[in-house]
Design a protein around this motif. Structure first.
Motif, PDB file in Angstrom:
ATOM      1  N   GLU A 132       0.655  -1.081   0.060  1.00  0.00           N
ATOM      2  CA  GLU A 132       0.070  -0.057  -0.254  1.00  0.00           C
ATOM      3  C   GLU A 132       0.842   1.369   0.027  1.00  0.00           C
ATOM      4  OE1 GLU A 132      -3.696   1.786  -0.630  1.00  0.00           O
ATOM      5  OE2 GLU A 132      -3.270  -0.353  -0.486  1.00  0.00           O
ATOM      6  N   ALA A 133       2.079   1.181   0.444  1.00  0.00           N
ATOM      7  CA  ALA A 133       3.015   2.512   0.737  1.00  0.00           C
ATOM      8  C   ALA A 133       3.337   2.752  -0.931  1.00  0.00           C
ATOM      9  CB  ALA A 133       4.190   1.910   1.357  1.00  0.00           C
ATOM     10  N   THR A 134       3.606   1.688  -1.459  1.00  0.00           N
ATOM     11  CA  THR A 134       3.854   2.078  -2.862  1.00  0.00           C
ATOM     12  C   THR A 134       2.840   2.718  -3.834  1.00  0.00           C
ATOM     13  OG1 THR A 134       3.489  -0.035  -3.576  1.00  0.00           O
ATOM     14  CG2 THR A 134       5.582   0.029  -2.928  1.00  0.00           C
ATOM     15  N   ALA A 135       1.497   2.307  -3.538  1.00  0.00           N
ATOM     16  CA  ALA A 135       0.552   3.040  -4.062  1.00  0.00           C
ATOM     17  C   ALA A 135       0.406   4.541  -3.594  1.00  0.00           C
ATOM     18  CB  ALA A 135      -0.838   2.145  -3.775  1.00  0.00           C
ATOM     19  N   ILE A 136       0.614   4.627  -2.442  1.00  0.00           N
ATOM     20  CA  ILE A 136       0.541   5.933  -1.747  1.00  0.00           C
ATOM     21  C   ILE A 136       1.617   6.849  -2.392  1.00  0.00           C
ATOM     22  CG2 ILE A 136       0.713   7.243   0.101  1.00  0.00           C
ATOM     23  CD1 ILE A 136      -0.826   4.854   1.741  1.00  0.00           C
ATOM     24  N   TYR A 137       2.863   6.270  -2.525  1.00  0.00           N
ATOM     25  CA  TYR A 137       4.057   6.942  -3.221  1.00  0.00           C
ATOM     26  C   TYR A 137       3.520   7.300  -4.710  1.00  0.00           C
ATOM     27  CZ  TYR A 137       6.963   5.188   0.599  1.00  0.00           C
ATOM     28  OH  TYR A 137       7.589   5.004   1.886  1.00  0.00           O
ATOM     29  N   GLY A 138       3.079   6.409  -5.388  1.00  0.00           N
ATOM     30  CA  GLY A 138       2.681   6.808  -6.715  1.00  0.00           C
ATOM     31  C   GLY A 138       1.527   7.963  -6.603  1.00  0.00           C
ATOM     32  N   PHE A 139       0.630   7.769  -5.761  1.00  0.00           N
ATOM     33  CA  PHE A 139      -0.289   8.879  -5.630  1.00  0.00           C
ATOM     34  C   PHE A 139       0.276  10.315  -5.458  1.00  0.00           C
ATOM     35  CE2 PHE A 139      -3.450  11.197  -3.126  1.00  0.00           C
ATOM     36  CZ  PHE A 139      -4.446  11.407  -4.209  1.00  0.00           C
ATOM     37  N   VAL A 140       1.233  10.587  -4.525  1.00  0.00           N
ATOM     38  CA  VAL A 140       1.962  11.675  -3.960  1.00  0.00           C
ATOM     39  C   VAL A 140       2.895  12.002  -5.332  1.00  0.00           C
ATOM     40  CG1 VAL A 140       3.753  12.411  -2.723  1.00  0.00           C
ATOM     41  CG2 VAL A 140       2.055  11.025  -1.625  1.00  0.00           C
ATOM     42  N   ILE A 141       3.442  11.081  -6.116  1.00  0.00           N
ATOM     43  CA  ILE A 141       3.996  11.712  -7.231  1.00  0.00           C
ATOM     44  C   ILE A 141       3.099  12.187  -8.302  1.00  0.00           C
ATOM     45  CG2 ILE A 141       5.372  10.765  -9.142  1.00  0.00           C
ATOM     46  CD1 ILE A 141       6.982  10.911  -6.604  1.00  0.00           C
ATOM     47  N   ALA A 142       1.971  11.853  -8.384  1.00  0.00           N
ATOM     48  CA  ALA A 142       1.105  12.137  -9.244  1.00  0.00           C
ATOM     49  C   ALA A 142       0.592  13.848  -8.760  1.00  0.00           C
ATOM     50  CB  ALA A 142      -0.155  11.225  -9.392  1.00  0.00           C
ATOM     51  N   LEU A 143       0.214  13.762  -7.595  1.00  0.00           N
ATOM     52  CA  LEU A 143       0.034  15.083  -7.152  1.00  0.00           C
ATOM     53  C   LEU A 143       1.121  16.018  -7.371  1.00  0.00           C
ATOM     54  CD1 LEU A 143      -1.732  14.317  -3.699  1.00  0.00           C
ATOM     55  CD2 LEU A 143      -2.908  15.088  -5.864  1.00  0.00           C
ATOM     56  N   LEU A 144       2.299  15.724  -7.188  1.00  0.00           N
ATOM     57  CA  LEU A 144       3.441  16.589  -7.296  1.00  0.00           C
ATOM     58  C   LEU A 144       3.596  16.928  -8.641  1.00  0.00           C
ATOM     59  CD1 LEU A 144       6.107  14.917  -4.901  1.00  0.00           C
ATOM     60  CD2 LEU A 144       4.712  17.125  -4.614  1.00  0.00           C
ATOM     61  N   ILE A 145       3.421  16.121  -9.606  1.00  0.00           N
ATOM     62  CA  ILE A 145       3.445  16.245 -10.962  1.00  0.00           C
ATOM     63  C   ILE A 145       2.437  17.406 -11.304  1.00  0.00           C
ATOM     64  CG2 ILE A 145       3.071  15.343 -13.471  1.00  0.00           C
ATOM     65  CD1 ILE A 145       4.357  12.846 -12.424  1.00  0.00           C
ATOM     66  N   ILE A 146       1.234  16.931 -10.887  1.00  0.00           N
ATOM     67  CA  ILE A 146       0.250  17.914 -11.092  1.00  0.00           C
ATOM     68  C   ILE A 146       0.260  19.597 -10.695  1.00  0.00           C
ATOM     69  CG2 ILE A 146      -2.301  18.613 -10.923  1.00  0.00           C
ATOM     70  CD1 ILE A 146      -2.818  15.427 -11.161  1.00  0.00           C
ATOM     71  N   LEU A 147       0.770  19.618  -9.479  1.00  0.00           N
ATOM     72  CA  LEU A 147       0.924  20.654  -8.851  1.00  0.00           C
ATOM     73  C   LEU A 147       2.270  21.668  -9.436  1.00  0.00           C
ATOM     74  CD1 LEU A 147      -0.034  19.589  -5.134  1.00  0.00           C
ATOM     75  CD2 LEU A 147      -1.390  21.106  -6.907  1.00  0.00           C
ATOM     76  N   PHE A 148       3.461  20.832  -9.376  1.00  0.00           N
ATOM     77  CA  PHE A 148       4.509  21.673  -9.718  1.00  0.00           C
ATOM     78  C   PHE A 148       4.742  21.753 -11.236  1.00  0.00           C
ATOM     79  CE2 PHE A 148       5.464  20.313  -5.454  1.00  0.00           C
ATOM     80  CZ  PHE A 148       5.318  21.581  -4.787  1.00  0.00           C
ATOM     81  N   LEU A 149       4.039  21.052 -12.053  1.00  0.00           N
ATOM     82  CA  LEU A 149       4.463  21.059 -13.467  1.00  0.00           C
ATOM     83  C   LEU A 149       3.503  21.953 -14.150  1.00  0.00           C
ATOM     84  CD1 LEU A 149       6.110  17.942 -14.221  1.00  0.00           C
ATOM     85  CD2 LEU A 149       7.039  19.918 -13.862  1.00  0.00           C
ATOM     86  N   LYS A 150       2.336  22.452 -13.565  1.00  0.00           N
ATOM     87  CA  LYS A 150       1.444  23.302 -13.944  1.00  0.00           C
ATOM     88  C   LYS A 150       2.005  24.707 -14.728  1.00  0.00           C
ATOM     89  CE  LYS A 150      -3.073  22.264 -12.402  1.00  0.00           C
ATOM     90  NZ  LYS A 150      -4.418  23.085 -11.755  1.00  0.00           N
TER      91      LYS A 150
END
Length: 74
Positions: free
Chosen positions: A56-74
């Motif tokens: 589950e931690a790996t899934a959460i890491y993927g979700f966090v990376i997705a959020l970081l991509i969306i927030l910082f690369l806009k």
């Protein structure tokens, strides 16, 4: 550019699929193990919970990376 960001975030979230499959397989194997050796249920449950937490931690890491991509690369 925003399309590439969305695609990247979508790919990062796909880690949840792997975690779900892994947890399902681990649960099936743990159920088999308990059915074969009921006296070892405590040990099996501890290992199953540890493995599920790591998956589950790996899934959460993927979700966090997705959020970081969306927030910082806009």
């Amino acid at each position: 550019m925003s399309t590439l960001i969305a695609i990247g975030a979508g790919i990062a979230v796909l880690t949840g699929i792997g975690a779900g499959i892994g947890i399902g397989i681990a649960t099936a194997k743990a159920t088999d193990a308990v059915a074969r050796q009921p006296e070892a249920e405590g040990k099996i449950s501890k290992l199953l919970l540890l493995g599920c937490a790591l998956a589950e931690a790996t899934a959460i890491y993927g979700f966090v990376i997705a959020l970081l991509i969306i927030l910082f690369l806009k």
